[in-house]
Design an enzyme around this catalytic site. Sequence first.
Site, PDB file in Angstrom:
ATOM      1  N   ASP A  67       0.828  -1.386  -0.066  1.00  0.00           N
ATOM      2  CA  ASP A  67      -0.193   0.028  -0.460  1.00  0.00           C
ATOM      3  C   ASP A  67       0.979   1.104  -0.094  1.00  0.00           C
ATOM      4  OD1 ASP A  67       0.735  -0.648   2.795  1.00  0.00           O
ATOM      5  OD2 ASP A  67      -1.022  -1.348   3.721  1.00  0.00           O
ATOM      6  N   ASN A 136      -7.186  -2.936  14.377  1.00  0.00           N
ATOM      7  CA  ASN A 136      -8.397  -2.813  14.321  1.00  0.00           C
ATOM      8  C   ASN A 136      -8.375  -4.235  13.112  1.00  0.00           C
ATOM      9  OD1 ASN A 136      -7.848  -1.451  11.467  1.00  0.00           O
ATOM     10  ND2 ASN A 136      -8.553  -0.244  11.345  1.00  0.00           N
ATOM     11  N   HIS A 138      -7.276  -5.221  10.170  1.00  0.00           N
ATOM     12  CA  HIS A 138      -7.133  -4.729   8.748  1.00  0.00           C
ATOM     13  C   HIS A 138      -5.709  -5.030   8.028  1.00  0.00           C
ATOM     14  CE1 HIS A 138      -4.241  -0.433   9.140  1.00  0.00           C
ATOM     15  NE2 HIS A 138      -3.341  -1.215   9.658  1.00  0.00           N
ATOM     16  N   GLU A 143      -9.818  -1.783   5.669  1.00  0.00           N
ATOM     17  CA  GLU A 143     -10.634  -1.541   6.789  1.00  0.00           C
ATOM     18  C   GLU A 143     -12.060  -2.030   6.984  1.00  0.00           C
ATOM     19  OE1 GLU A 143      -8.088  -0.121   8.269  1.00  0.00           O
ATOM     20  OE2 GLU A 143      -7.387   1.963   8.187  1.00  0.00           O
TER      21      GLU A 143
END
Length: 251
Positions: A67, A136, A138, A143
Amino acid sequence: MTCEAYPSEAMLAKALARRLIDLVARRPSIVLGLPTGRTPLLLYAELIRVTRETPVDWSQVRTFNLDEFVGLGAGDPGSYATFMRERLFDGIGVTPTQVEFLDGRAADLEGECARYEAALARAGGMDVLILGIGINGHIGFNEPADALVTRTHRATLDDRTRAANALWFGGDVSRVPRAALTMGMATILSARSIVLIATGEAKSDVVREMLDGGVSTRVPASFLQLHPQVTVMLDELVADGLEKCRAISRR
Ligand code: PGA
């Protein structure tokens, strides 16, 4: 999924570095998928250390990063491209021609994502993809959401992700970009083998959800349960919170 627990983050990094270097020796033109963040720092330092001590031929390896922030490109100090150059590529002599990166400054972001997918397909896909996991849940910047996007795309970052990334922007969360380009979940699952690293107590809850919960778009990493070749490498701090994780092999 195979789970391995190591007494320390440093021992985990050494074990994975050894495994990668052995793979490169056996298959010099291997295609790697690589992450950024805190998690791979010791691994990258160890790869550089071993490469300085014993010759490793990285010259035919190809890499694809997971990313990049929207608005940042190869020359920006906060970009993941810069992170990779400084933390790994320069130290092991991997040159720009071997490296594929999403360009967060591309004028046509959709076109950039399509270009990336095409480059990955031309390279024959990833042999090994290394992943961290966000608190979280991801992976990449996929996400938690009602639905995940399959292929490389533009993603809006959630608040916890931006807070975790403030470290790379002088601790100032307001400077962390609000969006990123990321491999999609199908892109990630297309890798022939996947290694997920999770270290530090803060990751233990999310790792338990990833391993022991069902497959849920609310914990994107849980989709790794669908892949036949995943190794989860944990330090003791994460593994200790996982009494329920079956078949953990202690190293
Ligand atoms: P971290 O991030 O390595 O900085 O904890 C992991 C991730 O967000 O994938």
